[in-house]
Design a protein around this motif. Structure first.
Motif, mmCIF file in Angstrom:
data_model
loop_
_atom_site.group_PDB
_atom_site.id
_atom_site.type_symbol
_atom_site.label_atom_id
_atom_site.label_comp_id
_atom_site.label_asym_id
_atom_site.label_seq_id
_atom_site.Cartn_x
_atom_site.Cartn_y
_atom_site.Cartn_z
ATOM 1 N N VAL A 114 2.181 1.661 -3.580
ATOM 2 C CA VAL A 114 1.128 1.989 -4.540
ATOM 3 C C VAL A 114 0.697 3.444 -4.392
ATOM 4 O O VAL A 114 0.445 4.146 -5.395
ATOM 5 N N THR A 115 0.622 3.915 -3.168
ATOM 6 C CA THR A 115 0.187 5.298 -2.931
ATOM 7 C C THR A 115 1.322 6.316 -3.024
ATOM 8 O O THR A 115 1.096 7.508 -2.745
ATOM 9 N N THR A 116 2.518 5.880 -3.386
ATOM 10 C CA THR A 116 3.689 6.758 -3.528
ATOM 11 C C THR A 116 3.909 7.566 -2.243
ATOM 12 O O THR A 116 3.931 8.807 -2.241
ATOM 13 N N SER A 117 4.075 6.863 -1.168
ATOM 14 C CA SER A 117 4.235 7.476 0.151
ATOM 15 C C SER A 117 5.715 7.767 0.421
ATOM 16 O O SER A 117 6.545 7.780 -0.497
ATOM 17 N N TRP A 138 0.826 -1.210 0.000
ATOM 18 C CA TRP A 138 0.000 0.000 0.000
ATOM 19 C C TRP A 138 0.864 1.267 0.000
ATOM 20 O O TRP A 138 0.546 2.247 -0.686
ATOM 21 N N ALA A 139 1.980 1.223 0.741
ATOM 22 C CA ALA A 139 2.848 2.396 0.796
ATOM 23 C C ALA A 139 3.493 2.672 -0.558
ATOM 24 O O ALA A 139 3.681 3.837 -0.935
ATOM 25 N N ASN A 184 6.473 5.755 -8.407
ATOM 26 C CA ASN A 184 6.611 4.388 -7.856
ATOM 27 C C ASN A 184 6.956 3.351 -8.922
ATOM 28 O O ASN A 184 7.264 2.215 -8.583
ATOM 29 N N ARG A 224 6.649 -3.604 -11.395
ATOM 30 C CA ARG A 224 7.440 -2.418 -11.042
ATOM 31 C C ARG A 224 8.803 -2.475 -11.712
ATOM 32 O O ARG A 224 9.429 -3.529 -11.780
#
Length: 340
Positions: free
Chosen positions: A56-59, A53-54, A152, A140
């Motif tokens: 995918v959300t470009t955190s 999730w981190a 990402n 990726r």
């Protein structure tokens, strides 16, 4: 003298370990899916999903990946580059699988069980399915093929997320700790596999082939496989039983004597003695051109000796007749005297 005795004892211990046990040991510890293991599995799965999730959300994790990539560790410490090129082989699937399979194959032969090899095969199969599908699904790109700074790089056809080297190192070397026969050996092997897989993951980051988040997800993916292996123990035991059944059937077929083929025998009709010639079956001539022989020798009658047979002079004999020659069997008194 003391040194020689110590060396002899050590050699005796080594050769004793190489000997095959007479039967399968009864103290083989098969891990079960305990409550503690279920909690660890759930926590690792949550960590796995959080990393995905981190990214995918470009955190902040993606920003950290780019910072490490721009730092270029292989340029900061070039003196260890040659060593790490060889060290990263400990995470490649082919060489590590051959080394570990050789050790587990010897254990299988010594303990009269196929469980070590079947457990390794099951773990590698799970690794290929789970990590391979995740790589293809998320697609990726790696640091060397990144296109947009700060992105990402997901869904662009890559195959580096999660790190296969890291996950393979966790599973391949961790399976030795999973199959350890004593708690002490399990603790030491667990620490050794953790350090090895950690070094392999950091080596891929140093070489620039993986993002840092790839390595984190690879550790989680490999640990999930090791924690889930007790769920597959019944399937491993069933496969082992079937393989042993096939081996026993093959041995029975080899030890069974081979039956000789039965050759059909054609009955031969023999002609009894004293049966007249008319009662015997007449054979058909082989060909029509063969001349039929006379049946004089088949005529019934008493058998006479050679001295009782009447000499027969064939017609047209070239022998001249002699008047003074008597027939065979006549008395010598009846012979006429010469000159009288």
């Amino acid at each position: 003298m003391r040194t020689e005795r110590n060396l002899t004892r050590r050699l005796d211990r080594v050769f004793a370990r190489l000997d095959r046990e007479p039967e399968r040991p009864a103290h083989i510890d098969v891990p079960r899916m305990s409550r503690h293991r279920v909690v660890l599995f759930s926590a690792t799965l949550a960590f796995y999903l959080a990393i995905v999730w981190a990214v995918v959300t470009t955190s902040w994790l993606v920003r950290l990946d780019w910072q490490v990539m721009f730092f270029r560790p292989y340029q900061q410490w070039p003196q260890i580059h040659a060593f790490l090129d060889y060290y990263v082989v400990l995470g490649q699937r082919g060489p590590t699988a051959v080394m570990v399979a050789s050790w587990l194959g010897w254990r299988s032969w010594r303990q009269h069980t196929l469980r070590p090899l079947l457990t390794l095969a099951a773990s590698l199969l799970l690794l290929n399915i789970t990590v391979g599908s995740a790589k293809i699904g998320m697609g990726r790109l790696g640091p060397h093929y990144a296109t947009v700074i700060g992105a990402n790089e997901m869904g662009l056809g890559g195959d580096i997320f999660p790190s296969g080297h890291t996950a393979n190192a966790v599973v391949t070397w961790g399976i030795l700790a999973y199959l350890a026969s004593t708690p002490r050996a399990r603790r030491w092997l667990s620490a050794l596999s953790a350090v090895t897989s950690l070094g392999v993951g950091l080596t891929t980051v140093y070489l620039g082939t993986h993002w840092l988040s790839d390595v984190l997800l690879g550790w989680a993916a490999g640990l999930l496989i090791l924690l889930a292996l007790p769920w597959f123990e019944p399937l491993i035991a069933m496969s082992e039983g079937r393989l042993f059944d096939l081996r026993d059937r093959w041995r029975d077929r080899r030890s069974r004597p081979v039956a000789e083929p039965v050759v059909p025998v054609t009955p031969v009709v023999l002609k009894p003695r004293g049966v007249p010639a008319e009662a015997a079956p007449v054979r058909e001539p082989v060909s029509s051109t063969r001349a039929s022989r006379g049946a004089v020798h088949l005529a019934p009658g008493p058998h006479t000796t050679r001295s009782e047979r009447t000499p027969v002079t064939p017609v047209g004999s070239r022998r001249p007749p002699h008047a003074d020659r008597l027939p065979r069997g006549a008395s010598p008194s009846a012979r006429p005297l010469a000159g009288g």
